[in-house]
Design an enzyme around this catalytic site. Sequence first.
Site, PDB file in Angstrom:
ATOM      1  N   ILE A  26     118.409  51.705 -17.138  1.00 54.44           N
ATOM      2  CA  ILE A  26     117.897  50.914 -17.985  1.00 54.44           C
ATOM      3  C   ILE A  26     116.804  50.170 -17.273  1.00 54.44           C
ATOM      4  CG2 ILE A  26     119.993  50.517 -19.127  1.00 54.44           C
ATOM      5  CD1 ILE A  26     120.315  47.953 -17.617  1.00 54.44           C
ATOM      6  N   GLY A  27     116.468  50.555 -15.994  1.00 53.74           N
ATOM      7  CA  GLY A  27     115.437  49.834 -15.150  1.00 53.74           C
ATOM      8  C   GLY A  27     115.259  50.529 -13.955  1.00 53.74           C
ATOM      9  N   GLY A  29     112.861  50.523  -9.865  1.00 51.58           N
ATOM     10  CA  GLY A  29     111.736  50.084  -9.420  1.00 51.58           C
ATOM     11  C   GLY A  29     111.163  51.159  -8.285  1.00 51.58           C
ATOM     12  N   ALA A  30     110.453  50.802  -7.361  1.00 50.06           N
ATOM     13  CA  ALA A  30     110.131  51.476  -6.303  1.00 50.06           C
ATOM     14  C   ALA A  30     110.986  52.544  -5.737  1.00 50.06           C
ATOM     15  CB  ALA A  30     109.113  50.886  -5.302  1.00 50.06           C
ATOM     16  N   ALA A  32     114.637  52.095  -6.690  1.00 53.98           N
ATOM     17  CA  ALA A  32     115.950  51.899  -6.988  1.00 53.98           C
ATOM     18  C   ALA A  32     115.951  52.263  -8.672  1.00 53.98           C
ATOM     19  CB  ALA A  32     116.351  50.379  -6.758  1.00 53.98           C
ATOM     20  N   SER A  33     117.165  52.219  -9.163  1.00 61.75           N
ATOM     21  CA  SER A  33     117.256  52.385 -10.512  1.00 61.75           C
ATOM     22  C   SER A  33     118.541  51.562 -10.897  1.00 61.75           C
ATOM     23  CB  SER A  33     117.593  53.781 -11.053  1.00 61.75           C
ATOM     24  OG  SER A  33     118.666  54.131 -10.693  1.00 61.75           O
ATOM     25  N   LYS A  50     122.098  47.718  -9.329  1.00 59.45           N
ATOM     26  CA  LYS A  50     121.010  48.322  -8.780  1.00 59.45           C
ATOM     27  C   LYS A  50     121.303  49.453  -7.754  1.00 59.45           C
ATOM     28  CE  LYS A  50     116.704  46.661  -6.656  1.00 59.45           C
ATOM     29  NZ  LYS A  50     116.199  45.250  -6.308  1.00 59.45           N
ATOM     30  N   ASP A 147     107.364  36.457  -5.679  1.00 58.74           N
ATOM     31  CA  ASP A 147     106.976  37.459  -6.751  1.00 58.74           C
ATOM     32  C   ASP A 147     107.103  37.256  -7.926  1.00 58.74           C
ATOM     33  OD1 ASP A 147     105.953  40.063  -7.072  1.00 58.74           O
ATOM     34  OD2 ASP A 147     107.788  41.113  -6.920  1.00 58.74           O
TER      35      ASP A 147
END
Length: 572
Positions: A26-27, A29-30, A32-33, A50, A147
């Site tokens: 569902i998401g 990153g560089a 990770a999922s 995560k 961030d």
Amino acid sequence: MAPAPPGSQAVPLPSNLPFRIISKTIGQGAYASIRKACPLNAPKPIIAVKFISKEHAFKQGRLTPKQLSMEITLHKYLGKHQNIIHCVGSGEDTIWTWIAMELAEGGDLFDKIEADEGVGEDIAHFYFTQLVSAISFMHSKGIAHRDIKPENVLLSGEGDLKLADFGLAAMFKRDGKVRLCNTVCGSPPYIAPEIVSGRRSRRADLLDTGYAANVSDIWSCGVVLFVLLVGNTPWDEPTMRSEEFKEYVETNGRTTDELWQKIPPEIVSLLRGMLKMDPNTRFTLDEIRTHPWFTRSNPYLSPAGTNANPIGLATQMLSQLRIDFSTDPTQGSQRGSSQYPDAMEIDSAPSPHRSRADPNALISSTQPETPVTDMSFDWERPPRLGMPTYDGISASQPTSNNHRPAYQMQPLTQTPFLSQLPSSTQDLLSQDPSLTQFTPNPSVPLTLTQAARKFKDVLPNYSLARFLSPLSLSLLIPLLAEALHRLGVPVPPFGEEQLGQWERDGEASVRVKMADGRRQGLNGHVVLERVLLGGDAMCEVRFVKASGDPLEWRRFFKRVVVLVGDAVLRPG
């Protein structure tokens, strides 16, 4: 065991997890999922987990074990706050580290804000107030986020703001002692100028003289407020290479930029205070909270700081999402024309010699493919268009002849409208929120609001970057390929045989990798699937963002939609 998250090592997830994985990705990153999970012996509560592949992050990436440990430690240390994603727990084995978190049931906030338009004052004030509440809580704990950007601003199921992603968070105060930070980090449009302009004689990512991370957070919050109001950033980076920023500095905030002219004077005074170049004179949180615009009344804000009218807020936000088919999508709306920002990390950037303002210079590479052969595409599908679930509906389900009245194997001679479909299909699709964005004067159907009980019942957690078309896959794919070419996306050629295979499969996907207008990475897929809606076979096209700024992805979606406009099913 569940399959491995996309973009990581093709190894199974840990088998001894204290919860059950119940979704695909569902998401992402560089390194990770993110998947949904629930307790081992109960269906609720649903959380987000995560997963970070250590080998991918530590050996191939730029993440260190110390940084990952610090993210977990600081996230747990924060504890609970109504506007911050809560950390539930964490764990690891030899291959994976996992972090269990509160699920943001409302999805991304900036998925639901129109690019280049923004939201009204009340909505901007509501979310800005909640963002300041989250940052105030973090700073009271001595932690700076570092961030703050749209990608990290999520929503609860009731539409309340939830700040996420503490991978760059840092402790700036401990036991009463304040410490400066030296690491260069953040996203160029949102980063504070003192971080970018500082001298770096030892390492490119370390400043010789430190900066106050909590004060830099104030700057980033100011840029986010600007984006809420107008749907774009004030500049692409806070350096003199950006024309907009250069004018802002030289005029002491009295810029003639057209976006600033759209903002009421009382908000401009707040923005100037938050965006002061000198960190020592920049507004403090106390000065923000006592500013006249911040203390104004707001019909959406309850005394407890939560959403006082979830249905009304969702309805207003949905009505502001609109695609204008009369615009020229090849004309960019990006800010500035500065050179390649070598001071900051870029996921994927085109040649530094290309103009920043040229929308046709945004894309670095794409690759057409089918989901079954693309291991990195393993994303959770949203509910089928017009249906609360997709039980009994197969995206690639073969369609018999009596299910093909809307499915066109020949080019269209006119724009398709909902009124041309059978009444049963019209009734079904009238409940779909994504169709409202294609009307000349957007309004939210009563069928959506009458039965709604929560914010997400009107404005769903999934992205509305999708459309329906009566064209077959074999006709629609060439149109999309041509649109991508016009926007600078180099789509490799494909022949009739490949088109025929996609048609037989009932699905296809184009992987998109680009640098957006600010040279930040923007990646995802354009997914096409044949679907059955009330007996009519149609093609559903979804723009699935894997990583990057949600407003930039929305802008990309709008441009493609306008270019294939005559193939898009519209209300009316």
